[in-house]
Motif scaffolding. Structure first.
Motif, PDB file in Angstrom:
ATOM      1  N   VAL A  63       0.829  -1.234   0.053  1.00 59.42           N
ATOM      2  CA  VAL A  63       0.133  -0.124   0.093  1.00 59.42           C
ATOM      3  C   VAL A  63       0.958   1.281  -0.083  1.00 59.42           C
ATOM      4  CG1 VAL A  63      -1.701   1.383   1.506  1.00 59.42           C
ATOM      5  CG2 VAL A  63      -2.101  -0.860   1.001  1.00 59.42           C
ATOM      6  N   LEU A  64       2.026   1.306   0.905  1.00 54.94           N
ATOM      7  CA  LEU A  64       2.761   2.545   1.006  1.00 54.94           C
ATOM      8  C   LEU A  64       3.686   2.751  -0.349  1.00 54.94           C
ATOM      9  CD1 LEU A  64       3.890   2.072   4.674  1.00 54.94           C
ATOM     10  CD2 LEU A  64       2.550   3.776   3.741  1.00 54.94           C
ATOM     11  N   GLU A  65       4.029   1.495  -0.921  1.00 54.49           N
ATOM     12  CA  GLU A  65       4.616   1.675  -2.591  1.00 54.49           C
ATOM     13  C   GLU A  65       3.670   2.189  -3.384  1.00 54.49           C
ATOM     14  OE1 GLU A  65       7.973  -1.948  -1.717  1.00 54.49           O
ATOM     15  OE2 GLU A  65       5.889  -2.493  -2.636  1.00 54.49           O
ATOM     16  N   LEU A  66       2.443   1.703  -3.471  1.00 52.20           N
ATOM     17  CA  LEU A  66       1.776   2.305  -4.356  1.00 52.20           C
ATOM     18  C   LEU A  66       1.149   3.805  -4.078  1.00 52.20           C
ATOM     19  CD1 LEU A  66       0.381   1.304  -7.005  1.00 52.20           C
ATOM     20  CD2 LEU A  66      -1.496   0.608  -5.450  1.00 52.20           C
ATOM     21  N   TRP A  67       0.907   3.853  -2.886  1.00 58.96           N
ATOM     22  CA  TRP A  67       0.441   5.348  -2.608  1.00 58.96           C
ATOM     23  C   TRP A  67       1.130   5.848  -1.487  1.00 58.96           C
ATOM     24  CZ3 TRP A  67      -3.695   1.255  -2.021  1.00 58.96           C
ATOM     25  CH2 TRP A  67      -4.252   1.389  -3.196  1.00 58.96           C
ATOM     26  N   PRO A  68       2.320   6.502  -1.680  1.00 58.54           N
ATOM     27  CA  PRO A  68       3.505   7.053  -0.806  1.00 58.54           C
ATOM     28  C   PRO A  68       3.032   7.543   0.256  1.00 58.54           C
ATOM     29  CG  PRO A  68       4.212   7.052  -2.975  1.00 58.54           C
ATOM     30  CD  PRO A  68       2.926   6.864  -3.132  1.00 58.54           C
ATOM     31  N   ASP A  69       1.885   8.439   0.172  1.00 55.88           N
ATOM     32  CA  ASP A  69       1.431   9.204   1.166  1.00 55.88           C
ATOM     33  C   ASP A  69       0.337   8.625   1.952  1.00 55.88           C
ATOM     34  OD1 ASP A  69      -0.380   9.167  -0.904  1.00 55.88           O
ATOM     35  OD2 ASP A  69      -1.184  11.205  -0.666  1.00 55.88           O
ATOM     36  N   ALA A  70       0.086   7.203   1.803  1.00 55.38           N
ATOM     37  CA  ALA A  70      -0.938   6.496   2.549  1.00 55.38           C
ATOM     38  C   ALA A  70      -0.535   6.215   4.111  1.00 55.38           C
ATOM     39  CB  ALA A  70      -1.303   4.956   1.854  1.00 55.38           C
TER      40      ALA A  70
END
Length: 175
Positions: A63-70
Motif C-alpha cells: 500500500v505504501l509503495e503504491l500510494w507513498p502518502d498512504a
C-alpha cells in the motif's frame, strides 16, 4: 433500510501474496467506503507461501509503495487484520463492518462469489456484499500465478509490488 452513518467495508482474502489486483480492489473500496478493513483469512485448501504476519506486513508495504502518502491512511481509512477459526460474517460483525467487499476477475470467480454471496446473505442479510471488478490489466493477476511464476524464475513485477518481489527473493535465498 437506512444507510449507515459511517461505512466500513471488510475486504477479506488469503492475500498470499497481496497482488496489484488486490490493490486495485482496495483502491475502489477506499473510494466507496469511509473505512476499509483488509483481513487475512486462512483457506484450508491452500498452503501459504508467507506466514500471516509476513502477509500483513506485505500488505502494508505494498500500500505504501503504491500510494507513498498512504501512511496517514492507516488507522482511520485503512485497517489491516486477520481472522481464523470464525466465519467471514462473524468477523464482519466483530469489527463493525457495514459491507463486505469482494473482487471479481473472471467467470470462474463469479460462480464462487455467487455461492459465497448467497451463504453470507442467508447468515446475515444486514451486511451487504459488494463486488468490484478489477481493471482489465489485472484480470489475469492472482496470488497463485505470482507464486507459480516466481517458482519458475519468471518476472513477477507486473503482478506484485517491489516489496513482495523482495520477499520472494529472500525466501529463495533461505531455502
Amino acid at each position: 433500510m437506512q444507510k449507515a452513518e459511517r461505512t466500513k467495508a471488510l475486504y477479506a482474502g488469503s492475500f498470499d501474496p497481496v497482488t496489484r489486483g488486490h490493490l486495485d480492489i482496495i483502491r475502489k473500496a477506499m473510494a466507496t467506503f469511509d473505512t476499509v478493513h483488509i483481513a487475512i483469512g486462512t483457506n484450508v485448501r491452500k498452503q501459504r507461501a508467507f506466514s500471516i504476519e509476513e502477509s500483513l506486513d506485505l500488505i502494508k508495504q505494498s500500500v505504501l509503495e503504491l500510494w507513498p502518502d498512504a501512511d496517514n491512511l492507516f488507522g482511520e481509512v485503512l485497517e489491516v487484520g486477520e481472522y481464523t477459526n470464525q466465519s467471514l460474517i462473524k468477523y464482519a460483525r466483530k469489527i463493525g463492518a457495514t459491507h463486505i467487499v469482494r473482487g471479481l476477475r473472471e467467470a470462474t470467480n463469479f460462480n464462487e462469489e455467487f455461492n459465497l454471496h448467497g451463504l453470507a446473505e442467508r447468515i446475515d442479510s444486514t451486511i451487504p456484499m459488494v463486488h468490484f471488478i478489477c481493471d482489465a490489466q489485472f484480470l489475469h493477476v492472482s496470488s497463485s500465478t505470482a507464486k507459480e511464476l516466481d517458482a519458475m524464475g519468471e518476472e513477477i513485477g507486473w503482478l506484485v509490488m517491489p516489496s513482495v518481489e523482495t520477499a520472494f527473493r529472500a525466501r529463495r535465498r533461505s531455502t
